[in-house]
Design a protein around this motif. Structure first.
Motif, short mmCIF file in Angstrom:
data_model
loop_
_atom_site.label_atom_id
_atom_site.label_comp_id
_atom_site.label_asym_id
_atom_site.label_seq_id
_atom_site.Cartn_x
_atom_site.Cartn_y
_atom_site.Cartn_z
N ASP A 159 33.69 -16.05 -20.14
CA ASP A 159 33.60 -15.08 -19.71
C ASP A 159 35.19 -15.65 -18.50
O ASP A 159 34.77 -14.64 -17.21
CB ASP A 159 32.90 -15.62 -18.42
N HIS A 209 36.82 -10.49 -24.55
CA HIS A 209 35.24 -10.03 -23.63
C HIS A 209 34.89 -9.02 -23.05
O HIS A 209 34.38 -9.12 -22.36
CB HIS A 209 34.79 -11.58 -23.02
N HIS A 213 32.65 -7.23 -18.69
CA HIS A 213 31.23 -7.97 -18.87
C HIS A 213 29.79 -6.81 -18.56
O HIS A 213 29.27 -6.88 -17.68
CB HIS A 213 31.02 -8.89 -17.55
NI NI Z 1 29.65 -12.98 -21.42
#
Ligand code: NI
Length: 339
Positions: A159, A209, A213
């Motif tokens: 993140d 990632h 998100h």
């Molecule tokens: Ni994450």
């Protein structure tokens, strides 16, 4: 009482504030690394009483906003108008849902995170994807744990890149001279190129990632491709290297999404040790969750972004020392998959 709708797009966040009596403030824009500025803006426009509403396709903001004392509500895609491929619905649309006290909005909390109330959806999507995941695992394109025959462990951080925690994590890793894998979100990678450069320069592995998100089962194929491709571009623009690893947010997956990722040449990486640091427990709990049940090839899930990660930073030296004392070699996930 004011409501703030917060939208995301290819370059950051847009904020629209609306009061109970319908008064609206001019929309404002913020870079993804300027959540403190966003919070100051909310304080200046709305005062102390403000409700934040985010599109469910953003899983990054609820943690920092709750950390700043806001209540944060999530609007789900089936309750919203169509959104563009590369963004959420407009900020004002989200703000109006909050102002109207739409009962379908879900209030997020620290214990459950953005995905509150959707655990069954996650489990069902994973179950549905298992045959595709198994087939990809045989090709080396899906991994929850590395080879059992090698005494190695991979520490992973999701993140970020995110101030100040990514730098603190990097400081600890440098002190012990151990590498790790950072699954970076595109919004943050674009906003914090200096930190991203430091991750690469210090020999760590950078994975994809996604851009904002999201929970992948909510997305169309085009949206999945935007999320992955834009993030790869943002990372490659800074480091000169395209990632070879991807971690779906929440470990969420669908058979189609997994195939999309594999078509991009990306290995999907999950984990077998969840420290649950995203729920902000104590450093002792994070340490215990990392180490209890650790085995050869374990992939440990931690976070350097998405909220206050000071307990993760505090736990990290203890985790590293315990692993080194148990003769584990710490490796990046790409080295682990390479054997
Ligand atoms: Ni994450």
């Amino acid at each position: 009482m004011w409501t703030a709708g917060i939208a995301w797009d290819g370059s950051g966040y847009e904020v629209a504030c609306i009061a109970t009596d319908g008064t609206t403030a001019p929309t404002a824009r913020f870079r993804a690394d300027d959540v403190p500025g966003l919070v100051r803006h909310l304080g200046a426009v709305c005062g102390a009483q403000v409700l934040g509403v985010v599109d469910s396709t953003n899983g990054l903001l609820d943690g920092p906003l709750r950390g700043a004392g806001l209540r944060v509500l999530r609007a789900d895609p089936w309750d919203l108008p169509a959104r563009p491929v590369a963004g959420s619905v407009p900020a004002l649309t989200l703000a109006r849902r909050g102002q109207a006290q739409d009962p379908r909005l879900v209030e997020t909390d620290t214990a459950s995170g953005t995905l509150k109330g959707r655990d069954a959806d996650l489990a069902r999507a994973q179950q549905l994807s298992a045959p595709v995941a198994d087939a990809l695992a045989r090709e080396g394109l899906f991994l929850e744990r590395g080879p059992a025959g090698l005494r190695q462990v991979a520490l992973t951080f999701d993140d970020g890149p995110s101030a100040p925690y990514t730098d603190r994590v990097l400081d600890v890793l440098r002190e012990y001279a151990v590498p790790a894998t950072f699954f970076c979100v595109g919004l943050h990678a674009q906003a914090a190129p200096a930190v991203l450069t430091r991750i690469a320069d210090e020999g760590h592995c950078i994975g994809n990632h996604t851009w904002s998100h999201p929970f992948l089962p909510d997305l169309t194929r085009d949206e999945v491709l935007f999320q992955v491709d834009a993030t790869t571009r943002a990372i490659a623009a800074v480091t000169g290297e395209a990632p070879t690893l991807v971690r779906p947010p929440y470990g969420s997956q669908t058979p189609d999404a997994l195939e999309c990722l594999a078509e991009r040449g990306l290995t999907t990486v999950l984990w077998d040790r969840d420290t649950t640091d995203w729920a902000q427990p104590s450093a002792d709990t994070i340490t215990a969750n990392a180490l209890d049940g650790i085995v050869n090839g374990s992939v440990v899930l931690m976070h350097d972004g998405g909220g206050d990660r000071s307990q993760t930073v505090a736990a990290l030296p203890v985790i590293i020392e315990a692993l080194l004392a148990a003769d584990y070699r710490l490796v990046t996930v790409d080295r682990m998959t390479a054997g």
